[in-house]
Scaffold this motif. Structure first.
Motif, PDB file in Angstrom:
ATOM      1  N   GLU A 100      14.552   2.416   1.503  1.00 25.42           N
ATOM      2  CA  GLU A 100      14.074   1.335   0.512  1.00 25.42           C
ATOM      3  C   GLU A 100      13.602   2.560  -0.744  1.00 25.42           C
ATOM      4  O   GLU A 100      12.314   2.971  -0.536  1.00 25.42           O
ATOM      5  N   ARG A 102      11.418   3.055  -3.995  1.00 30.04           N
ATOM      6  CA  ARG A 102      10.674   2.747  -5.288  1.00 30.04           C
ATOM      7  C   ARG A 102       9.417   3.330  -5.203  1.00 30.04           C
ATOM      8  O   ARG A 102       8.967   4.166  -4.057  1.00 30.04           O
ATOM      9  N   ASP A 106       4.768   1.177  -7.683  1.00 26.76           N
ATOM     10  CA  ASP A 106       5.623   0.051  -7.608  1.00 26.76           C
ATOM     11  C   ASP A 106       5.833  -0.990  -6.380  1.00 26.76           C
ATOM     12  O   ASP A 106       6.011  -1.772  -5.547  1.00 26.76           O
ATOM     13  N   LEU A 107       5.110   0.588  -5.901  1.00 25.41           N
ATOM     14  CA  LEU A 107       5.259   0.270  -4.064  1.00 25.41           C
ATOM     15  C   LEU A 107       4.604  -1.156  -3.280  1.00 25.41           C
ATOM     16  O   LEU A 107       3.551  -1.554  -3.736  1.00 25.41           O
ATOM     17  N   SER A 108       5.250  -2.234  -2.845  1.00 25.98           N
ATOM     18  CA  SER A 108       4.651  -2.936  -1.974  1.00 25.98           C
ATOM     19  C   SER A 108       3.995  -3.008  -0.773  1.00 25.98           C
ATOM     20  O   SER A 108       4.408  -2.295  -0.376  1.00 25.98           O
ATOM     21  N   VAL A 109       2.875  -4.306  -0.364  1.00 29.67           N
ATOM     22  CA  VAL A 109       2.659  -3.653   0.790  1.00 29.67           C
ATOM     23  C   VAL A 109       3.573  -3.690   2.531  1.00 29.67           C
ATOM     24  O   VAL A 109       3.954  -3.581   3.084  1.00 29.67           O
ATOM     25  N   GLU A 110       4.516  -4.861   1.723  1.00 29.32           N
ATOM     26  CA  GLU A 110       5.805  -5.097   2.427  1.00 29.32           C
ATOM     27  C   GLU A 110       7.136  -4.684   2.399  1.00 29.32           C
ATOM     28  O   GLU A 110       7.381  -4.032   3.732  1.00 29.32           O
ATOM     29  N   GLU A 111       7.400  -3.793   1.704  1.00 28.17           N
ATOM     30  CA  GLU A 111       7.823  -2.530   1.489  1.00 28.17           C
ATOM     31  C   GLU A 111       6.974  -1.538   2.519  1.00 28.17           C
ATOM     32  O   GLU A 111       8.243  -0.955   3.658  1.00 28.17           O
ATOM     33  N   TRP A 112       6.121  -1.090   2.576  1.00 24.08           N
ATOM     34  CA  TRP A 112       5.330  -0.550   2.791  1.00 24.08           C
ATOM     35  C   TRP A 112       5.530  -0.725   4.735  1.00 24.08           C
ATOM     36  O   TRP A 112       5.902   0.467   5.695  1.00 24.08           O
ATOM     37  N   ASP A 113       5.259  -2.074   4.883  1.00 23.98           N
ATOM     38  CA  ASP A 113       5.301  -2.059   6.392  1.00 23.98           C
ATOM     39  C   ASP A 113       6.689  -2.297   6.800  1.00 23.98           C
ATOM     40  O   ASP A 113       6.654  -2.310   8.006  1.00 23.98           O
ATOM     41  N   ARG A 114       7.738  -3.047   6.254  1.00 29.14           N
ATOM     42  CA  ARG A 114       9.027  -2.713   6.283  1.00 29.14           C
ATOM     43  C   ARG A 114       9.301  -1.152   7.128  1.00 29.14           C
ATOM     44  O   ARG A 114       9.771  -1.013   7.799  1.00 29.14           O
TER      45      ARG A 114
END
Ligand SMILES: NC(=O)c1ccc[n+]([C@@H]2O[C@H](COP(=O)([O-])OP(=O)(O)OC[C@H]3O[C@@H](n4cnc5c(N)ncnc54)[C@H](O)[C@@H]3O)[C@@H](O)[C@H]2O)c1
Length: 253
Positions: A100, A102, A106-114
């Motif tokens: 992903e 990003r 702009d990186l979200s916690v959800e993207e990091w965790d995924r």
């Protein structure tokens, strides 16, 4: 001579409905291994097509095992199913992964965790459950994971992906040291730009968006499959704990 031949070795390749994983599955089947191919349940039709093609082109055994590599129950069930249906596990290729793009701000916690869940935890779970099975079998084994050039050198807009791939290198080194007494080698492959894959297409789009150079070396998934073919062989026993680059020289360790 049939009775003197050693039994066929068995490989499980994750994320094998398409791209690099699919190519690895074909190559290991051509090398004479029986193969189990995994992907998400939503990719069952593609997986079944891979199984049918492998069976008709190589004459070897092939099965599909669906499951999400980020869930421990799924990985455990996959390994149990492969052992039950094919008779054991000699080669685990923890190939499944996502990318992903990003930027950090702009990186979200959800993207990091995924990214960490699939690329990091998923590889760890595949290593762990393959290792447990191989130790129990007592005949050694080959554990192989998907890293990336981004697991050796950071790339703009890929902080979560790169962090998850750096994790694969550390995991691979620790697992190799722990499992050496069991004659199990643990290595990873670190591809550069591989086309004809979903991730390759995303990379192209992102490079165009960021005005990054487009004229970098690129290759087909088969270059990774041939590297994995060698690391999976018994003769590669002296190579362990390595994350091997295949990137056309775009990054040198
Ligand atoms: N293509 C490249 O340029 C490139 C470069 C470096 C590293 N890699 C790595 O190689 C591996 C394969 O990449 P690819 O290019 O073939 O990607 P791809 O997107 O074409 O294929 C990945 C496959 O993994 C599956 N997958 C995703 N999440 C999963 C999950 N939770 N459980 C099970 N399966 C799951 C997808 O459904 C897909 O079929 C990845 O780990 C990737 O990070 C690829």
């Amino acid at each position: 001579m049939g009775s003197l031949e050693s039994p066929k070795r068995i490989a499980l390749i994750t994320g094998a409905a398409q791209g690099i994983g699919r190519s690895i599955a074909f190559r290991l089947a051509e090398d004479g291994l029986n193969v189990a191919v995994n992907d998400l349940p939503s990719k069952l039709a593609e997986l079944e097509a891979v199984v049918e093609e492998i069976k008709s082109s190589t004459g070897g055994q092939a099965i599909a095992v669906t499951g999400d590599v980020s869930r421990e129950g799924d990985v455990k069930a996959m390994v149990t199913s492969v052992v039950g249906k094919l008779g054991g596990l000699d080669v685990m290729v923890a190939n499944a992964g996502i990318t992903e793009f990003r930027s950090l701000v702009d990186l979200s916690v959800e993207e990091w965790d995924r990214n960490m869940a699939i690329n990091g935890r998923g590889v760890m779970l595949c290593y762990k459950h393959a290792a447990k099975q191989m130790i129990e079998q007592g005949r050694g084994g080959r554990i192989i994971g998907a890293c990336s050039q981004a697991g050796k050198q950071g790339i703009p807009s890929l902080p979560a992906y790169a962090a998850s791939k750096f994790a694969v290198r550390g995991l691979t080194q620790c697992a190799a040291l722990e499992l050496a007494p069991h004659k199990i080698t643990v290595n990873a492959y670190a591809p550069g730009a591989i086309i004809s894959t979903n991730i390759g297409e995303q990379l192209d789009q992102e490079r165009a968006r960021l005005n990054m150079p487009m004229n970098i070396p690129m290759a087909q998934p088969e270059v990774i499959a041939s590297l994995v073919s060698y690391i999976a062989k018994l003769e590669s026993y002296f190579i362990t704990g390595q994350t091997i680059s295949a990137n056309g020289g775009t990054h040198c360790d």
